[in-house]
Design a protein around this motif. Structure first.
Motif, PDB file in Angstrom:
ATOM      1  N   PHE A  59       0.857  -1.181   0.000  1.00  0.00           N
ATOM      2  CA  PHE A  59       0.000   0.000   0.000  1.00  0.00           C
ATOM      3  C   PHE A  59       0.894   1.231   0.000  1.00  0.00           C
ATOM      4  O   PHE A  59       1.903   1.249   0.692  1.00  0.00           O
ATOM      5  CB  PHE A  59      -0.883   0.007   1.246  1.00  0.00           C
ATOM      6  CG  PHE A  59      -1.733  -1.210   1.361  1.00  0.00           C
ATOM      7  CD1 PHE A  59      -3.005  -1.240   0.814  1.00  0.00           C
ATOM      8  CD2 PHE A  59      -1.249  -2.346   1.995  1.00  0.00           C
ATOM      9  CE1 PHE A  59      -3.791  -2.367   0.918  1.00  0.00           C
ATOM     10  CE2 PHE A  59      -2.036  -3.482   2.085  1.00  0.00           C
ATOM     11  CZ  PHE A  59      -3.305  -3.497   1.545  1.00  0.00           C
ATOM     12  N   PHE A  73      -5.584   9.730   6.965  1.00  0.00           N
ATOM     13  CA  PHE A  73      -6.943   9.486   6.473  1.00  0.00           C
ATOM     14  C   PHE A  73      -7.863  10.630   6.901  1.00  0.00           C
ATOM     15  O   PHE A  73      -7.758  11.136   8.018  1.00  0.00           O
ATOM     16  CB  PHE A  73      -7.499   8.176   7.051  1.00  0.00           C
ATOM     17  CG  PHE A  73      -6.707   6.978   6.646  1.00  0.00           C
ATOM     18  CD1 PHE A  73      -6.986   6.302   5.478  1.00  0.00           C
ATOM     19  CD2 PHE A  73      -5.651   6.554   7.427  1.00  0.00           C
ATOM     20  CE1 PHE A  73      -6.229   5.215   5.087  1.00  0.00           C
ATOM     21  CE2 PHE A  73      -4.880   5.461   7.046  1.00  0.00           C
ATOM     22  CZ  PHE A  73      -5.164   4.792   5.872  1.00  0.00           C
ATOM     23  N   PHE A  82      -9.148   0.660   4.659  1.00  0.00           N
ATOM     24  CA  PHE A  82      -7.736   0.422   4.374  1.00  0.00           C
ATOM     25  C   PHE A  82      -7.176  -0.687   5.257  1.00  0.00           C
ATOM     26  O   PHE A  82      -6.518  -1.619   4.791  1.00  0.00           O
ATOM     27  CB  PHE A  82      -6.954   1.720   4.612  1.00  0.00           C
ATOM     28  CG  PHE A  82      -5.497   1.618   4.308  1.00  0.00           C
ATOM     29  CD1 PHE A  82      -5.022   1.833   3.032  1.00  0.00           C
ATOM     30  CD2 PHE A  82      -4.581   1.310   5.306  1.00  0.00           C
ATOM     31  CE1 PHE A  82      -3.669   1.742   2.755  1.00  0.00           C
ATOM     32  CE2 PHE A  82      -3.235   1.211   5.036  1.00  0.00           C
ATOM     33  CZ  PHE A  82      -2.777   1.434   3.751  1.00  0.00           C
ATOM     34  N   GLN A  86      -5.754  -4.403   4.404  1.00  0.00           N
ATOM     35  CA  GLN A  86      -4.412  -4.832   4.821  1.00  0.00           C
ATOM     36  C   GLN A  86      -4.452  -6.151   5.587  1.00  0.00           C
ATOM     37  O   GLN A  86      -3.535  -6.942   5.506  1.00  0.00           O
ATOM     38  CB  GLN A  86      -3.792  -3.774   5.727  1.00  0.00           C
ATOM     39  CG  GLN A  86      -3.011  -2.731   4.965  1.00  0.00           C
ATOM     40  CD  GLN A  86      -2.095  -1.980   5.900  1.00  0.00           C
ATOM     41  OE1 GLN A  86      -2.489  -1.603   6.989  1.00  0.00           O
ATOM     42  NE2 GLN A  86      -0.883  -1.774   5.476  1.00  0.00           N
ATOM     43  N   TYR A 243      -1.126   5.191  11.714  1.00  0.00           N
ATOM     44  CA  TYR A 243      -2.342   5.604  11.017  1.00  0.00           C
ATOM     45  C   TYR A 243      -2.863   6.871  11.677  1.00  0.00           C
ATOM     46  O   TYR A 243      -3.057   6.907  12.892  1.00  0.00           O
ATOM     47  CB  TYR A 243      -3.409   4.513  11.105  1.00  0.00           C
ATOM     48  CG  TYR A 243      -2.956   3.195  10.542  1.00  0.00           C
ATOM     49  CD1 TYR A 243      -2.904   2.994   9.167  1.00  0.00           C
ATOM     50  CD2 TYR A 243      -2.555   2.171  11.378  1.00  0.00           C
ATOM     51  CE1 TYR A 243      -2.457   1.788   8.639  1.00  0.00           C
ATOM     52  CE2 TYR A 243      -2.118   0.959  10.868  1.00  0.00           C
ATOM     53  CZ  TYR A 243      -2.066   0.774   9.504  1.00  0.00           C
ATOM     54  OH  TYR A 243      -1.632  -0.413   8.992  1.00  0.00           O
TER      55      TYR A 243
END
Lengths: 309, 158
Positions: A59, A73, A82, A86, A243
């Motif tokens: 990714f 995000f 996402f 994953q 993230y």
């Protein structure tokens, strides 16, 4: 009331097979006692990490900070999608960190409390071997505490806790880092009894396994500023991708310093976090005393390349 | 140190308690998972001799609270938002009641006493000892927690 409470809590369970992980970890500790097996374990860990990294890099990350992927995000929905992809579309827990509000973080431990906890407190699982008062002009440190413990990853280790105001202006550990932070002392006041370095060494070989340094300061306006330095020689402490849910922060961005270090800078509710990392070394800053532009200016003075290079 | 078999039995019996207490303290699935793993590893490695199963549980709760403290003491602690855990198999939404949501909306100090007193069934005196607090403080916290829960649940009703 009690029955309702019991029912409410009964819906909570661990999200992974923790028992299997504990048994595996305990077995790995036993295996560590054999040098040949030790090397094998290490290779396996490295191989797993390489695989994990490759999986992640399928990714496209928004940023890669010294081998750590940073993904931003705009919505929780996008992040969930996402992470589910994953995880091979399995229903694994979606992991997203949210910052505490400034008010919630008011109960956070101060640098002085942190130092006191390690230097004066009872350290569970650690046997105190010695405690000394030093002459800072000769030793650098003001107080030194040495303990011994069984580490879940490293096995028998010796911890050396060193406190002293000198660590507000330099973080020096032989073979690991020689970082000059004296600029911070010109910009703000170091906290009294608010600096500590912890060095963990292998009991048998004396090899430095990990270093944790914390230095507390206060800005001219009396706001806290905490600087933390971490080194860990074990790849088992590798931190996975980061993230970031943009909406959880006021700002979140990657800033490149003048000495070419990428730093994740996040702000929320008057607080600013800055994190620069590579595989083994991490520098983290938390403050309520600077704005994001001021933090960027400060980062340019910190010689971060020296710290995490 | 317990044998492998003894440890597995103890872990299976107490793992949910450890996790639920950690979750009550930290409000984060991943942090609670990590704490549970650390605590169980400590149990496997401990040389402590336990008199009874209640003794094991008491020890586990003390160790869990200490591990939770390590996490919330950190300046860089971040909280995983409860509503940010969608579709989790491990957090059964159909059972995940309004009451649990109300408990999780309370301050940490209230969540912890609620868990120990109501879920684990410890007395006020035992809860106070576990938390290192005066009994009067625990009594007040329980009273306030109940008031806030009542208030929260009333507000949530349509």
């Amino acid at each position: 009331m009690k029955e309702k409470m019991r029912q409410a809590f009964s819906s909570l369970h661990p999200s992974r097979d923790i028992l299997a992980e504990v048994l595996k970890q305990a077995d790995a500790q036993k295996a560590r006692r054999s040098p040949s097996l030790c090397r094998l374990c290490r290779s396996v860990v490295v191989a797993v990490l390489v695989t994990a990294t490759l999986t992640v890099t399928v990714f496209a990350a928004d940023y890669v900070i010294n081998q750590r992927d940073i993904f931003f995000f705009d919505t929780l929905e996008a992040l969930t999608k996402f992470q589910t992809a994953q995880n091979g579309n399995s229903a694994a827990a979606v992991s997203v960190a949210m910052p505490n509000s400034a008010e919630e973080n008011e109960e956070m431990e101060t640098a002085q409390q942190y130092v006191s906890r390690w230097m004066d407190g009872e350290l569970e699982g650690e046997t105190v071997l010695s405690q000394q008062q030093g002459d800072p002009t000769k030793t650098g440190w003001e107080r030194r505490r040495v303990t011994k413990r069984e580490h879940p990853v490293y096995g028998p280790i010796v911890n050396e806790y060193l406190s002293g105001s000198i660590y507000a202006s330099q973080i020096v550990v032989e073979g690991v880092t020689d970082w000059d932070t004296s600029w911070l002392c010109t910009a703000m006041s170091p906290d009294e009894n608010g600096q500590l370095i912890t060095i963990s060494r292998d009991e048998k070989t004396g090899e430095t396994l990990s270093v944790v340094a914390l230095a507390g300061y206060h800005t001219a306006q009396g706001k806290p500023f905490l600087l933390s330095y971490n080194y860990d020689s074990s790849e088992q402490y590798w931190q996975g991708p980061e993230y970031i849910l943009n909406s959880a922060y006021d700002t979140a961005e990657v800033f490149r310093t003048e000495d070419n270090v990428d730093v994740l800078v996040q702000s929320y509710d008057g607080q600013v976090w800055a994190i620069a990392a590579n595989v083994e070394k991490t520098v983290s800053i938390y403050t309520t005393g600077y704005t994001v532009p001021e933090m960027k200016e400060l980062l340019n003075h910190l010689n971060l390349a020296e710290a995490i290079g | 140190m317990p044998t492998r078999e003894e440890f597995i039995q103890l872990a299976q019996r107490h793992m949910d308690t450890v996790f639920r207490l950690a979750f009550s303290c930290l409000k984060s699935q991943s942090d609670a998972d990590d704490v549970t793993q650390t605590v169980l590893l400590r149990l496997y490695e401990t040389k402590k001799v336990f008199d009874s199963d209640a003794h094991v549980k008491y020890w586990l709760i003390r160790v869990t609270l200490n591990e939770c403290k390590k996490i919330w003491r950190s300046p860089w602690r971040k909280v995983e938002e409860l509503t940010g855990i969608p579709q989790q198999e491990t957090l059964d939404r159909s059972v995940y009641s309004d009451l649990l949501e109300a408990i999780m909306a309370l301050d940490r100090k209230y969540r912890t006493v609620i868990f120990l007193y109501y879920y684990e069934g410890y007395t006020v005196a035992q809860t106070a000892k576990l938390l290192g607090l005066p009994q009067s403080t625990v009594g007040t916290q329980l009273k306030r927690a109940k008031e806030r829960l009542k208030q929260y649940l009333t507000q949530e009703e349509p």
